[in-house]
Design a protein around this motif. Structure first.
Motif, PDB file in Angstrom:
ATOM      1  N   LEU A 207       0.815  -1.219   0.000  1.00 44.86           N
ATOM      2  CA  LEU A 207       0.000   0.000   0.000  1.00 44.86           C
ATOM      3  C   LEU A 207       0.843   1.260   0.000  1.00 44.86           C
ATOM      4  O   LEU A 207       0.373   2.328  -0.421  1.00 44.86           O
ATOM      5  N   SER A 208       2.095   1.167   0.451  1.00 44.49           N
ATOM      6  CA  SER A 208       2.961   2.350   0.447  1.00 44.49           C
ATOM      7  C   SER A 208       3.276   2.811  -0.968  1.00 44.49           C
ATOM      8  O   SER A 208       3.682   3.958  -1.178  1.00 44.49           O
ATOM      9  N   LEU A 209       3.079   1.935  -1.951  1.00 43.47           N
ATOM     10  CA  LEU A 209       3.309   2.325  -3.343  1.00 43.47           C
ATOM     11  C   LEU A 209       2.303   3.361  -3.819  1.00 43.47           C
ATOM     12  O   LEU A 209       2.482   3.970  -4.875  1.00 43.47           O
ATOM     13  N   THR A 210       1.233   3.586  -3.040  1.00 43.06           N
ATOM     14  CA  THR A 210       0.291   4.654  -3.382  1.00 43.06           C
ATOM     15  C   THR A 210       0.880   6.023  -3.075  1.00 43.06           C
ATOM     16  O   THR A 210       0.422   7.028  -3.622  1.00 43.06           O
ATOM     17  N   GLY A 211       1.872   6.064  -2.169  1.00 39.82           N
ATOM     18  CA  GLY A 211       2.423   7.339  -1.751  1.00 39.82           C
ATOM     19  C   GLY A 211       1.537   8.063  -0.748  1.00 39.82           C
ATOM     20  O   GLY A 211       1.813   9.208  -0.386  1.00 39.82           O
ATOM     21  N   ASN A 212       0.484   7.405  -0.295  1.00 36.21           N
ATOM     22  CA  ASN A 212      -0.480   8.002   0.632  1.00 36.21           C
ATOM     23  C   ASN A 212      -0.214   7.459   2.040  1.00 36.21           C
ATOM     24  O   ASN A 212      -0.635   6.356   2.378  1.00 36.21           O
ATOM     25  N   GLU A 213       0.483   8.247   2.861  1.00 40.87           N
ATOM     26  CA  GLU A 213       0.850   7.789   4.199  1.00 40.87           C
ATOM     27  C   GLU A 213      -0.371   7.596   5.091  1.00 40.87           C
ATOM     28  O   GLU A 213      -0.398   6.695   5.933  1.00 40.87           O
ATOM     29  N   GLN A 214      -1.381   8.440   4.931  1.00 39.83           N
ATOM     30  CA  GLN A 214      -2.584   8.312   5.758  1.00 39.83           C
ATOM     31  C   GLN A 214      -3.320   7.014   5.444  1.00 39.83           C
ATOM     32  O   GLN A 214      -3.836   6.343   6.350  1.00 39.83           O
ATOM     33  N   LEU A 215      -3.351   6.663   4.174  1.00 43.42           N
ATOM     34  CA  LEU A 215      -3.980   5.399   3.780  1.00 43.42           C
ATOM     35  C   LEU A 215      -3.269   4.222   4.426  1.00 43.42           C
ATOM     36  O   LEU A 215      -3.912   3.302   4.941  1.00 43.42           O
ATOM     37  N   VAL A 216      -1.931   4.253   4.406  1.00 47.64           N
ATOM     38  CA  VAL A 216      -1.154   3.157   4.978  1.00 47.64           C
ATOM     39  C   VAL A 216      -1.432   3.037   6.470  1.00 47.64           C
ATOM     40  O   VAL A 216      -1.602   1.935   7.003  1.00 47.64           O
ATOM     41  N   ARG A 217      -1.520   4.172   7.162  1.00 48.09           N
ATOM     42  CA  ARG A 217      -1.766   4.140   8.611  1.00 48.09           C
ATOM     43  C   ARG A 217      -3.145   3.578   8.935  1.00 48.09           C
ATOM     44  O   ARG A 217      -3.305   2.780   9.859  1.00 48.09           O
ATOM     45  N   VAL A 218      -4.142   4.015   8.178  1.00 48.98           N
ATOM     46  CA  VAL A 218      -5.502   3.517   8.415  1.00 48.98           C
ATOM     47  C   VAL A 218      -5.572   2.019   8.138  1.00 48.98           C
ATOM     48  O   VAL A 218      -6.138   1.245   8.920  1.00 48.98           O
ATOM     49  N   ALA A 219      -4.984   1.601   7.024  1.00 53.48           N
ATOM     50  CA  ALA A 219      -5.009   0.182   6.662  1.00 53.48           C
ATOM     51  C   ALA A 219      -4.256  -0.660   7.683  1.00 53.48           C
ATOM     52  O   ALA A 219      -4.683  -1.768   8.039  1.00 53.48           O
ATOM     53  N   GLU A 220      -3.133  -0.142   8.184  1.00 51.18           N
ATOM     54  CA  GLU A 220      -2.365  -0.891   9.181  1.00 51.18           C
ATOM     55  C   GLU A 220      -3.151  -1.045  10.476  1.00 51.18           C
ATOM     56  O   GLU A 220      -3.116  -2.103  11.112  1.00 51.18           O
ATOM     57  N   ASP A 221      -3.871   0.010  10.866  1.00 45.57           N
ATOM     58  CA  ASP A 221      -4.685  -0.072  12.081  1.00 45.57           C
ATOM     59  C   ASP A 221      -5.776  -1.130  11.923  1.00 45.57           C
ATOM     60  O   ASP A 221      -6.006  -1.939  12.828  1.00 45.57           O
ATOM     61  N   LEU A 222      -6.452  -1.139  10.771  1.00 42.95           N
ATOM     62  CA  LEU A 222      -7.483  -2.143  10.522  1.00 42.95           C
ATOM     63  C   LEU A 222      -6.890  -3.547  10.518  1.00 42.95           C
ATOM     64  O   LEU A 222      -7.481  -4.499  11.048  1.00 42.95           O
TER      65      LEU A 222
END
Length: 276
Positions: A207-222
């Motif tokens: 998911l880090s390949l999106t370049g969206n750090e907030q997305l990665v954090r939300v996905a990691e929490d889930l």
């Protein structure tokens, strides 16, 4: 990820003890422990926990096996947090049970202060809840909550992965093969906590390949929440379940390299649903 029957006798599964998986250094001398505790006592007023956390009663608390390593002062809070997260995934912190900071601190060879701080972070993450004058209760979760988390993950990850499948070049996906192979090795140990760590690392890298750090954090929490144990230890994955889950990572990378969008859609949907 997939939940199945747990096999505590399988080779590679650590004996049930709090903090068995984290690698924390052994403290060399008892005098250092005394100095550390004295320093923590002097700074207690600066690091006071939320009201209602102090004064936990420990007389009726279920005993927890003492971990072999003892935590040193450097990065104490972070090491305790990692150890507690691992113990939670491994099932050594049981849903519905109450654990006090002083008792846990005694097991780790540190004062109660860093344990309270780590537990407060777990409370923010939803893993535990504060029990006034007693400590922290591990949240009881059921299969419905796990299914809801799987649904949310699918809503986020499927469209993101389809976009990445169309835009990320094959050589970038090939660079992630070592992470996929690491999940297979972790699965072979049969250790749920070890697999959980490598599994999160793979998904975060993708998911880090999106370049969206907030997305990665939300996905990691889930993702982290989906790995917490259920009431009664139900649906704990066996070694075969972990291996099958890891194999899906390799299949997903193959589909992404081939830019087979429909296969990517199918694999991600099945992978997320497998967490329920």
């Amino acid at each position: 990820m997939k939940q199945g029957a747990h096999d505590p006798a399988a080779p590679g599964v650590p004996e049930p003890r709090l903090g068995g998986a984290p690698r924390v250094p052994r403290q060399p001398r008892a005098a250092d422990v005394r100095r550390e505790r004295a320093a923590d006592a002097r700074t207690e007023h600066e690091d006071a926990p939320a009201e209602g956390v102090r004064g936990e009663h420990t007389h009726s608390e279920r005993p927890i096996p003492r971990p072999r390593p003892v935590v040193q002062r450097s990065s104490v809070r972070g090491q305790i947090l990692d150890a507690l997260r691992t113990a939670l995934v491994a099932g050594n912190l049981e849903p519905g049970e109450v654990y006090s900071a002083p008792v846990l601190g005694e097991r780790f060879g540190v004062s109660a202060t860093p344990v309270r701080e780590a537990m407060q972070q777990l409370a923010l993450e939803g893993a535990v809840e504060v029990v006034p004058n007693r400590g922290f209760r591990v949240v009881e979760r059921d299969a419905r909550e796990l299914a809801e988390l799987a649904e949310i993950r699918a809503l986020i990850e499927i469209p993101v992965m389809l976009r990445l499948a169309r835009t990320v070049p094959a050589e970038r996906w090939a660079e992630l093969r070592p992470l996929a192979e690491a999940t297979a090795r972790a699965a072979s140990t049969g250790c749920r906590a070890t697999y959980a760590e490598s599994d999160r690392a793979f998904h975060c890298a993708v998911l880090s390949l999106t370049g969206n750090e907030q997305l990665v954090r939300v996905a990691e929490d889930l993702h982290r929440r989906s790995q917490w144990p259920l009431v009664g230890g139900a649906f704990r994955p066996a070694r075969a379940d972990l291996a099958a889950d890891a194999a899906e990572h390799t299949a997903l990378l193959n589909a992404l390299i081939a830019r087979d969008v429909e296969m990517v859609r199918s694999l991600v949907a099945a992978h997320c649903a497998g967490a329920a």
